[in-house]
Design a protein around this motif. Structure first.
Motif, short mmCIF file in Angstrom:
data_model
loop_
_atom_site.label_atom_id
_atom_site.label_comp_id
_atom_site.label_asym_id
_atom_site.label_seq_id
_atom_site.Cartn_x
_atom_site.Cartn_y
_atom_site.Cartn_z
N GLN A 77 0.83 -1.20 0.00
CA GLN A 77 0.00 0.00 0.00
C GLN A 77 0.88 1.26 0.00
O GLN A 77 0.73 2.14 0.84
CB GLN A 77 -0.93 0.00 1.21
CG GLN A 77 -1.97 -1.10 1.14
CD GLN A 77 -2.92 -1.07 2.29
OE1 GLN A 77 -2.53 -1.24 3.44
NE2 GLN A 77 -4.19 -0.85 1.99
N PHE B 271 -4.41 0.54 -3.68
CA PHE B 271 -3.93 -0.75 -3.21
C PHE B 271 -4.73 -1.25 -2.01
O PHE B 271 -4.63 -0.70 -0.92
CB PHE B 271 -2.45 -0.64 -2.80
CG PHE B 271 -1.54 -0.27 -3.91
CD1 PHE B 271 -1.03 -1.23 -4.76
CD2 PHE B 271 -1.19 1.05 -4.12
CE1 PHE B 271 -0.18 -0.88 -5.80
CE2 PHE B 271 -0.35 1.41 -5.16
CZ PHE B 271 0.16 0.44 -6.00
N ARG C 297 -1.55 -5.71 -1.34
CA ARG C 297 -1.11 -5.35 -2.67
C ARG C 297 -0.06 -4.25 -2.60
O ARG C 297 -0.12 -3.37 -1.76
CB ARG C 297 -2.29 -4.89 -3.52
CG ARG C 297 -1.93 -4.81 -5.01
CD ARG C 297 -3.14 -4.68 -5.88
NE ARG C 297 -3.93 -5.91 -5.81
CZ ARG C 297 -5.17 -6.02 -6.24
NH1 ARG C 297 -5.77 -4.99 -6.77
NH2 ARG C 297 -5.82 -7.16 -6.14
N ARG D 192 4.62 -5.14 -9.56
CA ARG D 192 3.36 -5.14 -8.80
C ARG D 192 3.12 -6.56 -8.24
O ARG D 192 3.30 -7.55 -8.96
CB ARG D 192 2.21 -4.72 -9.69
CG ARG D 192 1.00 -4.34 -8.94
CD ARG D 192 -0.08 -3.79 -9.87
NE ARG D 192 -0.92 -2.96 -9.06
CZ ARG D 192 -1.22 -1.70 -9.28
NH1 ARG D 192 -0.75 -1.12 -10.35
NH2 ARG D 192 -1.97 -1.02 -8.48
N GLN E 243 0.67 -9.12 -5.27
CA GLN E 243 -0.48 -9.33 -4.39
C GLN E 243 -0.14 -10.49 -3.47
O GLN E 243 0.15 -11.58 -3.93
CB GLN E 243 -1.73 -9.66 -5.20
CG GLN E 243 -2.92 -10.09 -4.34
CD GLN E 243 -3.51 -8.97 -3.52
OE1 GLN E 243 -3.85 -7.92 -4.06
NE2 GLN E 243 -3.64 -9.17 -2.22
#
Length: 147
Positions: free
Chosen positions: A103, A125, A129, A140, A142
């Motif tokens: 985030q 986000f 994430r 990027r 997750q």
């Protein structure tokens, strides 16, 4: 933290006094190089910026330095804004420019890991994430949420 008593840890410490005893043991272990690039140990520090300015800061800095030098895994967490304070401990943790920013705000990549992030804002986000930053590149990611 709720994970301090989890059975996966060989040692854990809560509070500065306990941390000092564990850090003394970790310093000796971290001084031994890892074999064939595979870490012999992993050190996890929850909310590392709380150590800045304490009696254990220099000992933790030594452990971080030895982990980096000898190929051991070090995971340290904290709010992005708290890492901005000048300290040898925070600088040692950020020196390799490798990290996970969850985030993040737009400027977190530059200020924390000297790597620019793609255009983003924290509200983009959800929990888990963010970006994995390594070798000057932000990817990027997750992470799964565990209930």
């Amino acid at each position: 933290s709720s994970i301090a008593g989890h059975p996966i840890w060989q040692r854990s410490a809560v509070g500065l006094e306990d941390a000092g005893a564990v850090l003394t043991i970790l310093k000796d272990l971290a001084a031994q190089p890892s074999a064939e690039g595979i870490p012999n140990m992993a050190v996890f520090v929850e909310y590392l910026p709380e150590f800045v300015g304490t009696s254990q800061e220099s000992l933790l800095t030594e452990v971080v330095t030895l982990c980096r030098r000898n190929g051991h895994l070090l995971v340290a967490d904290g709010e992005g804004s708290s890492w901005g304070k000048f300290s040898s401990l925070a600088n040692e943790c950020k020196a390799d420019r490798v990290g996970m920013l969850l985030q993040p705000d737009q400027g977190d990549g530059d200020s924390l890991l000297r790597t620019p992030l793609p255009r983003c804002k924290r509200t983009d986000f959800p929990p888990g994430r963010g970006f994995w930053v390594a070798a000057g590149k932000a990817t990027r990611i997750q992470l799964p949420l565990v209930g």
